[in-house]
Design an enzyme around this catalytic site. Structure first.
Site, short mmCIF file in Angstrom:
data_model
loop_
_atom_site.label_atom_id
_atom_site.label_comp_id
_atom_site.label_asym_id
_atom_site.label_seq_id
_atom_site.Cartn_x
_atom_site.Cartn_y
_atom_site.Cartn_z
N ARG A 69 0.84 -1.20 0.00
CA ARG A 69 0.00 0.00 0.00
C ARG A 69 0.88 1.25 0.00
O ARG A 69 1.92 1.28 0.65
CB ARG A 69 -0.91 0.03 1.23
N TYR A 208 -1.36 -3.57 -6.74
CA TYR A 208 -1.08 -4.40 -5.55
C TYR A 208 -2.11 -4.24 -4.42
O TYR A 208 -2.46 -3.12 -4.04
CB TYR A 208 0.31 -4.07 -4.98
N GLY A 209 -2.51 -5.35 -3.86
CA GLY A 209 -3.26 -5.42 -2.60
C GLY A 209 -4.29 -4.33 -2.41
O GLY A 209 -5.11 -4.06 -3.28
N LYS A 217 -9.58 -2.23 1.75
CA LYS A 217 -9.32 -1.06 2.58
C LYS A 217 -10.10 0.17 2.09
O LYS A 217 -10.60 0.96 2.89
CB LYS A 217 -7.82 -0.76 2.62
N HIS A 237 -10.70 -2.19 11.47
CA HIS A 237 -9.59 -3.02 11.00
C HIS A 237 -9.36 -4.13 12.03
O HIS A 237 -8.39 -4.11 12.78
CB HIS A 237 -8.34 -2.13 10.86
N SER A 259 -1.35 -3.12 10.43
CA SER A 259 -0.98 -4.03 9.36
C SER A 259 0.27 -4.83 9.73
O SER A 259 1.23 -4.28 10.26
CB SER A 259 -0.71 -3.24 8.08
N ALA A 260 0.22 -6.12 9.45
CA ALA A 260 1.33 -7.04 9.70
C ALA A 260 1.72 -7.07 11.18
O ALA A 260 2.89 -7.17 11.53
CB ALA A 260 2.54 -6.71 8.82
N CYS A 261 0.72 -7.00 12.06
CA CYS A 261 0.97 -7.08 13.51
C CYS A 261 0.24 -8.24 14.16
O CYS A 261 0.06 -8.26 15.38
CB CYS A 261 0.61 -5.77 14.18
N GLY A 262 -0.22 -9.21 13.36
CA GLY A 262 -0.65 -10.47 13.97
C GLY A 262 -2.14 -10.79 13.95
O GLY A 262 -2.55 -11.71 14.66
N THR A 264 -4.06 -12.12 11.38
CA THR A 264 -4.30 -13.43 10.75
C THR A 264 -3.85 -14.53 11.70
O THR A 264 -4.55 -15.54 11.89
CB THR A 264 -3.55 -13.53 9.41
N ASN A 265 -2.70 -14.34 12.31
CA ASN A 265 -2.18 -15.36 13.22
C ASN A 265 -3.07 -15.56 14.43
O ASN A 265 -3.33 -16.69 14.83
CB ASN A 265 -0.75 -14.99 13.67
N ASP A 284 -9.23 -9.52 9.08
CA ASP A 284 -8.77 -8.17 8.75
C ASP A 284 -9.80 -7.06 8.98
O ASP A 284 -9.44 -5.98 9.40
CB ASP A 284 -8.31 -8.12 7.28
N ASN A 374 6.46 -8.28 2.29
CA ASN A 374 5.01 -8.11 2.16
C ASN A 374 4.44 -9.07 1.11
O ASN A 374 3.38 -8.82 0.55
CB ASN A 374 4.65 -6.66 1.83
N GLY A 375 5.16 -10.17 0.82
CA GLY A 375 4.62 -11.20 -0.05
C GLY A 375 3.35 -11.76 0.59
O GLY A 375 3.28 -11.89 1.82
N ARG A 376 2.36 -12.11 -0.22
CA ARG A 376 1.05 -12.47 0.35
C ARG A 376 0.44 -13.67 -0.34
O ARG A 376 0.81 -14.02 -1.45
CB ARG A 376 0.10 -11.28 0.24
N ARG A 407 2.97 -3.36 17.76
CA ARG A 407 4.35 -3.81 18.00
C ARG A 407 5.08 -2.78 18.82
O ARG A 407 5.49 -1.75 18.30
CB ARG A 407 5.11 -3.91 16.67
#
Ligand code: GTP
Ligand code: SPV
Ligand code: MN
Length: 595
Positions: A69, A208-209, A217, A237, A259-262, A264-265, A284, A374-376, A407
């Site tokens: 993004r 992208y995305g 988004k 979000h 974003s990318a802070c967990g 999905t996990n 998300d 940021n591969g997805r 984080r």
């Protein structure tokens, strides 16, 4: 074609302007997805993965300039600049439209215009909303078919009601089809533009995305947050998960992390605590409405996962690994010699020979990663082994707890609970986190990201704080979700203090028991923390020292935090709700008078 006159007129107008060679109406059938993917293989945009290892799955490599993004090129074009607020980029809507119209003129020459009718939320759910995206990117068409509910049924359900018009172009017209590249985009100009007054989206130059899959988004957060403000609901979000205790009692949690802070996990976590169960509804985005019973009900408007690949492994997230075994599109990860995918963290041992996301030969000696950070992966929700039985429920699920997080290597403890809703809104407003590879900017730099919505709020952030406070007045404390702040990312000398992933179930258990009103806490100036003996740590190899550090509240550190929050709040001026100013002062007083 459809017999919806408004839709047809809109499509014809844009087709005349963008001048594609042909139009293609997406119907959403499985064989359509296959044939579009096959065409992309033919064209060189997709690599078909080994059918016996990863059936019906593909790898795409983006242009190296188009990997995430682009927040610096994202605009909120409200008529009134005041409505946009200091945390968004603003531009006058008329002028922006003129500028973009010029760019869009003839921009699809030599290409196909795909028309994608999509529903955010279960088709015919009272909470769902319809959008139509037109795009010259087949990559967008096949990704949208996974990420949203696409097709004829959507147009039928729409009838002649309004829809959210979404215009997208990669911004690379062709005079000769042979000039095309595997990942067309425009390296010079990128625009991701939301018009909140007209409720429409125009995106140009990136494939992208979140820049290009406009349901996510742009619509489900930026435009939907404006609709939610006007209509009394929430677009957040947030992941949505079901949590069941060993007695079989179930609650639903929602969690907002940047974003990318967990997300999905956490949404797919397999508890290490015996007898506990987690089920996934979304990873998300959550749309939340009050039910007739005064509780907040959450629904995931999406239909798929667009998840971060690096770090995903059998050890960290087995459910994600099982979700992406087939029918999955991988973007910017590495290719193995036998036609499968790999990324950093997938296996401890690095394969000997790979083709990197940059399409270069790669060996473990190489310093640069084989996969882009940021591969997805893009995969259907329905393939998730721990999908919640109510994932498709038209009314959503009642939320008992909202978790905020980010984080932060220091200061913020592993978990604390807000005293009440207003204090919870305060904790959401002060989220801060290290920046990640999910967007442009310097990775690792700590920034305030209120409610994990900094890049996604479609209006003035201070008014958004006000909206959260107002939501709290529409129900009673016993029915509103309890609010928590978690931090899996504490570090000491470059080492994680908390093991994270499945072990986060220990924190979820404490949260669950807090929702039941258990006496398992100690009161501190920042909120309620676990009583040392009430955080289940059995079987966990963690030192007393680390646990103490994870649960420490140090007034001198927090008073510095207060100074920084005050500085942050100043950007909102008079528009900041008094209640948040009051919360900050009270926190300061509690810290000064503690100990
Ligand atoms: P977006 O899709 O960008 O919104 O990201 P997300 O919030 O869904 O983040 P995701 O779950 O994909 O995690 C991003 C990165 O954080 C991955 O590399 C994970 O391995 C890592 N991560 C997730 N949970 C934990 C955790 O509990 N501890 C640690 N140390 N890392 C984690
Ligand atoms: C995020 O950045 O929060 C994402 C990825 O979920 S994207 O869809 O690109 O926004
Ligand atoms: Mn996200």
């Amino acid at each position: 074609m459809t017999n919806n006159r408004k839709v047809n007129e809109w499509v014809q107008e844009w087709a005349a302007w963008c001048q594609p060679d042909r139009l293609y109406w997406c119907k959403g059938a499985a064989n359509e997805w296959q044939s579009l993917c096959n065409a992309m293989v033919q064209h060189g945009s997709f690599i078909r993965l080994n059918e016996s290892k990863r059936p019906s799955s593909f790898l795409a490599r983006s242009d190296p300039s188009d990997v995430a993004r682009v927040e610096s090129r994202t605009f909120i074009c409200s008529a009134d600049q005041e409505q946009c607020g200091p945390t968004n980029n603003w531009h006058a809507p008329d002028e922006m439209q003129q500028r973009l119209r010029k760019l869009y003129q003839g921009c699809m020459k030599g290409r196909t215009m795909y028309i994608i009718p999509f529903s955010m939320g279960p088709v015919r759910s009272p909470m769902a909303c319809t959008g139509i995206e037109i795009t010259d990117s087949p990559y967008v068409a096949v990704n949208m078919a996974i990420m949203t509910r696409v097709g004829e049924e959507v147009l039928q359900a729409l009838g002649d009601r309004p829809f959210i018009p979404c215009v997208h172009s990669v911004g690379m017209p062709l005079s000769n089809p042979a000039e095309d590249t595997p990942w067309p985009c425009n390296a010079q100009e990128k625009y991701i533009v939301q018009f909140p007054d007209e409720r429409m989206i125009w995106s140009y130059g990136s494939g992208y995305g979140g820049n290009a899959l406009l349901g996510k988004k742009c619509f489900a957060l930026r435009i939907a947050s404006v609709m939610a403000r006007d209509e009394g609901w929430m677009a957040e979000h947030m992941l949505i998960m079901g949590v069941t205790n060993p007695r079989g009692e179930k609650k639903y949690f929602a969690a907002a992390f940047p974003s990318a802070c967990g997300k999905t996990n956490l949404a797919m976590l397999i508890p290490t605590l015996p007898g506990w169960k987690i089920e996934t509804l979304g990873d998300d985005i959550a749309w939340m409405h009050f039910g007739a019973d005064g509780r907040l009900y959450a629904m995931n408007p999406e239909f798929g996962f667009f998840g971060v690949a690096p770090g995903t492994s059998q050890r960290s997230n087995p459910n994600a690994v099982a979700t992406i075994v087939k029918n999955t599109i991988f973007t910017n990860v590495a290719l193995t010699p036998d036609g499968d995918v790999w990324w950093e963290g997938l296996s401890e041992e690095k394969p000997n020979r790979l083709t990197s996301w940059l399409n270069q030969p790669w060996t473990p000696e190489d310093k640069a990663p084989a996969a882009h950070p940021n591969g997805r992966f893009t995969a259907p929700l329905t393939q998730c082994p721990c999908l919640d039985p109510d994932w498709d429920s038209p009314q959503g699920v009642p939320i008992s707890a909202i978790l905020f997080g980010g984080r932060r290597p220091t200061v913020i403890p592993l978990v604390h609970q807000a005293f009440d809703w207003s204090h919870g809104v305060f904790t959401g407003s002060i989220i801060s986190s290290e920046r990640t590879a999910a967007a442009d900017g310097t990775v690792g730099m700590v920034r305030r990201d209120p409610f994990a919505m900094l890049p996604f709020c479609g209006y003035h952030m201070a008014d958004y704080f006000g909206h959260w406070l107002k939501i709290g007045k529409q129900s009673t404390a016993d029915k509103l979700p309890k609010v928590f702040y978690v931090n899996w990312f504490r570090q000491r000398n470059g080492r994680w203090l908390w093991p994270g992933y499945g072990e986060n179930s220990r924190v979820l258990k404490w949260v669950f028991e807090r929702c039941d009103g258990e006496d398992n806490f100690v009161r501190t100036p920042i909120g309620l923390l676990p009583r040392a003996d009430k955080l289940s740590l059995d079987g966990l190899n963690i030192s007393r020292d680390d646990v103490e550090e994870l649960l420490a509240v140090r007034p001198e550190q927090w008073l510095k935090e207060v100074v920084d929050i005050r500085r942050f709040y100043q950007i909102f001026g008079q528009r900041l709700p008094n209640e948040l100013e009051r919360q900050l002062t009270e926190l300061e007083v509690r810290l000064q008078t503690s100990g």
